[in-house]
Scaffold this active site. Structure first.
Site, PDB file in Angstrom:
ATOM      1  N   TRP A 103       0.833  -1.207   0.000  1.00  0.00           N
ATOM      2  CA  TRP A 103       0.000   0.000   0.000  1.00  0.00           C
ATOM      3  C   TRP A 103       0.866   1.256   0.000  1.00  0.00           C
ATOM      4  O   TRP A 103       0.507   2.265  -0.625  1.00  0.00           O
ATOM      5  CB  TRP A 103      -0.965  -0.035   1.190  1.00  0.00           C
ATOM      6  N   ASP A 173      -1.180   6.899   6.356  1.00  0.00           N
ATOM      7  CA  ASP A 173      -2.268   6.003   5.983  1.00  0.00           C
ATOM      8  C   ASP A 173      -2.453   5.054   7.165  1.00  0.00           C
ATOM      9  O   ASP A 173      -1.673   4.134   7.369  1.00  0.00           O
ATOM     10  CB  ASP A 173      -1.917   5.230   4.708  1.00  0.00           C
ATOM     11  N   LYS A 197     -11.906  -1.565   8.315  1.00  0.00           N
ATOM     12  CA  LYS A 197     -11.135  -2.441   9.191  1.00  0.00           C
ATOM     13  C   LYS A 197     -11.442  -2.158  10.656  1.00  0.00           C
ATOM     14  O   LYS A 197     -11.814  -3.056  11.398  1.00  0.00           O
ATOM     15  CB  LYS A 197      -9.639  -2.301   8.893  1.00  0.00           C
TER      16      LYS A 197
END
Length: 361
Positions: A103, A173, A197
């Protein structure tokens, strides 16, 4: 009602049962309004209260002061890979990126479309099985910001403390570990996190941005990509993901009712320790894929002696009610995602299954 399984999925992930039952109760007619939260106007008084309460509760959980704006946007963290550099890179048009997984690499790819990117550190040569130490970071003091990914869902690493950026704004992030513990918001310029999440269902991304950084958002940007526009419109420039915001608000209240993030952190450490102890005491049958000091509390990754056994492990686990244990397709192995809402009992039962599987195989 059907029996619920233990959902170890990396995301969309497990939600608190109390939250699901509350949403179920209110789904048909929200608090006597005669319609669902999904049907009502985002400009009406009812939803206005919902989004304002969600923001206020998030501010309580993280001690977010008035120097920061809180946004509920769409597009997930993936859109933020672009929005962050588009808004924050100017006028210098350069930024530092710390590469610790897939990511982070994707975020860097989008930043390169905007300006010059310096790779401050990368652990790709170690298959991302660790995080770089502070001494390894090659930071540019003139960078517009430093970007890092706080938790790596695929590889199972997690930063325990933020990198020291020497005053350069820190961009994070935090999609897969936000709200797992209390953090010092004042260390950050921008935090963004996809909801699916630890916050709520997919479709919402939370953005927390220091207000002085909004001065960098140019009027030349496409309107929807401009943080300043969203702040000025209180996340209501267009129709927000109303149900997702409502669900996030319920999760925030659940966390507050449990005692807040210090209590959540205590529970998360306890859950992860149970699982890591089982891995470490298996005489090498189960092998963790990450150096111990960088292990994630959210995503526990490990291997078995061979891929055939891993396949059998996943199939048998599924038959026992353990879902989502297959590692990411890019790395294989086993991954148990034990986010905030995952129950301790589920971890204990997985450990028992692991002991039985080892004995029988």
């Amino acid at each position: 009602m059907e029996k619920r399984i233990y959902n170890f999925s990396a995301g969309p992930a497990v939600l608190p049962e109390e939250v699901l039952l509350e949403a179920q109760k209110e789904l048909y007619s929200y608090k006597g309004a005669g319609m669902s939260i999904m049907e009502m106007s985002h400009r009406g008084k009812i939803f206005d209260q919902v989004i304002k309460e969600a923001e206020a509760d998030l501010r309580k959980l993280l001690d977010i002061n008035d120097n920061y704006a809180v946004l509920f946007l769409q597009g997930g963290a993936t859109l933020q890979f672009s929005m962050a550099p588009l808004n924050l890179m100017p006028p210098k048009n350069k930024a530092d990126y710390i590469i610790t997984g897939s990511w982070a690499k994707k975020a860097m790819k989008e930043a390169k479309r905007v300006g010059s990117v310096n790779v401050a550190a990368s652990t790709e040569s170690d298959n991302f099985n660790r995080l770089p130490k502070q001494s390894e970071l090659k930071l540019d003091p003139d960078a517009s910001y430093v970007h890092f990914t706080s938790n790596n869902t695929i590889y199972g690493t997690q930063w325990k403390t933020e990198p020291d950026t020497g005053g350069v704004p820190l961009v994070c992030d935090a999609s897969s570990d936000i709200l797992h513990k209390k953090i010092d918001i004042n260390k950050y310029g921008l935090i963004y996190a996809g909801a699916q999440k630890n916050i709520g269902p997919s479709g919402v991304v939370v953005v927390i941005i220091r207000k002085d950084l909004l001065e960098r958002s140019s009027d030349d940007l496409h309107t929807y990509l401009n943080y300043r526009v969203h702040v000025e419109n209180n996340s209501l420039y267009n129709t927000p993901p109303t149900f997702g915001v409502y669900m996030a608000g319920l999760v925030f209240k659940w966390l507050l009712n449990m005692g807040g993030l210090d209590e959540m952190y205590k529970r998360n450490k306890e859950k992860a320790q149970i699982l890591y102890d089982a891995i470490d005491s298996s005489d090498g049958y189960y092998k963790g894929t990450v150096v111990k000091e960088d292990r994630s509390l959210m995503n526990v990754t490990f291997r078995l002696p061979n891929e055939e056994l891993e396949k059998k492990f996943i199939e048998e686990a599924k038959s026992k009610g353990f879902e989502g244990l297959k590692g990411h397709r890019s790395v294989g192995g086993i991954r148990a995602s034990i986010y905030n809402a995952f129950p301790k009992k589920g971890v204990e039962e997985l450990v028992q299954f692991m002991e039985d599987f080892k004995k029988n195989n």
